[in-house]
Scaffold this motif. Structure first.
Motif, PDB file in Angstrom:
ATOM      1  N   SER A   1     -22.767   9.857  12.503  1.00 36.96           N
ATOM      2  CA  SER A   1     -21.358   9.508  12.507  1.00 36.96           C
ATOM      3  C   SER A   1     -20.488  10.750  12.689  1.00 36.96           C
ATOM      4  N   LEU A   2     -19.235  10.485  13.050  1.00 39.94           N
ATOM      5  CA  LEU A   2     -18.238  11.543  13.212  1.00 39.94           C
ATOM      6  C   LEU A   2     -16.989  11.183  12.419  1.00 39.94           C
ATOM      7  N   THR A   3     -16.332  12.182  11.894  1.00 41.55           N
ATOM      8  CA  THR A   3     -14.967  11.997  11.429  1.00 41.55           C
ATOM      9  C   THR A   3     -14.101  12.863  12.318  1.00 41.55           C
TER      10      THR A   3
ATOM     11  N   ARG B   1     -21.251   5.313  19.347  1.00 46.19           N
ATOM     12  CA  ARG B   1     -21.800   4.785  18.098  1.00 46.19           C
ATOM     13  C   ARG B   1     -21.427   5.677  16.921  1.00 46.19           C
ATOM     14  N   MET B   2     -21.450   6.988  17.141  1.00 46.43           N
ATOM     15  CA  MET B   2     -21.124   7.913  16.057  1.00 46.43           C
ATOM     16  C   MET B   2     -19.662   7.774  15.627  1.00 46.43           C
TER      17      MET B   2
ATOM     18  N   ALA C   1     -23.866   8.578   6.438  1.00 45.53           N
ATOM     19  CA  ALA C   1     -24.295   9.930   6.781  1.00 45.53           C
ATOM     20  C   ALA C   1     -24.824  10.659   5.554  1.00 45.53           C
ATOM     21  N   GLN C   2     -25.792  11.522   5.798  1.00 43.62           N
ATOM     22  CA  GLN C   2     -26.370  12.272   4.698  1.00 43.62           C
ATOM     23  C   GLN C   2     -25.709  13.637   4.540  1.00 43.62           C
TER      24      GLN C   2
ATOM     25  N   ARG D   1     -16.068  16.494  12.668  1.00 45.20           N
ATOM     26  CA  ARG D   1     -17.175  16.758  11.742  1.00 45.20           C
ATOM     27  C   ARG D   1     -18.320  15.839  12.122  1.00 45.20           C
ATOM     28  N   ILE D   2     -19.509  16.405  12.255  1.00 48.91           N
ATOM     29  CA  ILE D   2     -20.704  15.665  12.669  1.00 48.91           C
ATOM     30  C   ILE D   2     -21.595  15.480  11.452  1.00 48.91           C
ATOM     31  N   TYR D   3     -21.910  14.218  11.142  1.00 48.75           N
ATOM     32  CA  TYR D   3     -22.753  13.907   9.993  1.00 48.75           C
ATOM     33  C   TYR D   3     -24.076  13.327  10.445  1.00 48.75           C
TER      34      TYR D   3
END
Length: 140
Positions: free
Chosen positions: A133-135, A98-99, A33-34, A123-125
């Motif tokens: 991706s997500l955390t 997928r995230m 993720a950026q 958190r959305i990246y």
């Protein structure tokens, strides 16, 4: 005396560098993720544990996706649920699995999420309006 002063300066410099590196690792997003492009808090209640056909959901990503569909599409929410601009899109909800796979969720946290009655911080990246991706952090 000069050697002792020099050793203390080196030791303090090394400690500062090590602390800086450790801090940057803690603050970094997942490797793929950026940027942090969004976040939200939600309470996972009973309506979030079942799909629209009444089947019990068994995977964390399914429950997170249902929670966001309930919130954005069906107007179903629990106290503590927050708005997020990203998962208002059905296309973005479709890539939730997928995230989650590209991100992180602790196995114990995933278990608590699947049981329901938990609060999640997501958190959305990604980059721009594209999520990668997500955390997920879970509190019971």
């Amino acid at each position: 005396m000069a050697q002792a002063t020099q050793r203390r300066r080196f030791g303090m410099g090394f400690a500062a560098i090590a602390a800086g590196l450790a801090l940057s690792c803690l603050n970094s997003a997942p490797a793929q993720a950026q940027d942090l492009i969004g976040s939200y808090v939600a309470y996972i209640g009973q309506p979030d544990l079942f799909n629209s056909k009444g089947a019990r959901l068994s995977q964390p990503w399914q429950i997170l996706r249902q929670d966001r569909a309930n919130f954005h599409r069906y107007g179903i929410s629990q106290p503590g649920d927050e708005f997020d601009p990203f998962f208002g899109s059905i296309d973005n909800r479709a890539i939730m699995e997928r995230m989650v796979m590209n991100g992180s969720i602790d196995p114990q946290a995933a278990k608590r999420l699947v049981q329901g009655g938990a609060t999640v911080f997501v958190r959305i990246y990604g980059s721009g309006s594209t999520g990668t991706s997500l955390t997920v952090t879970v509190a019971k």
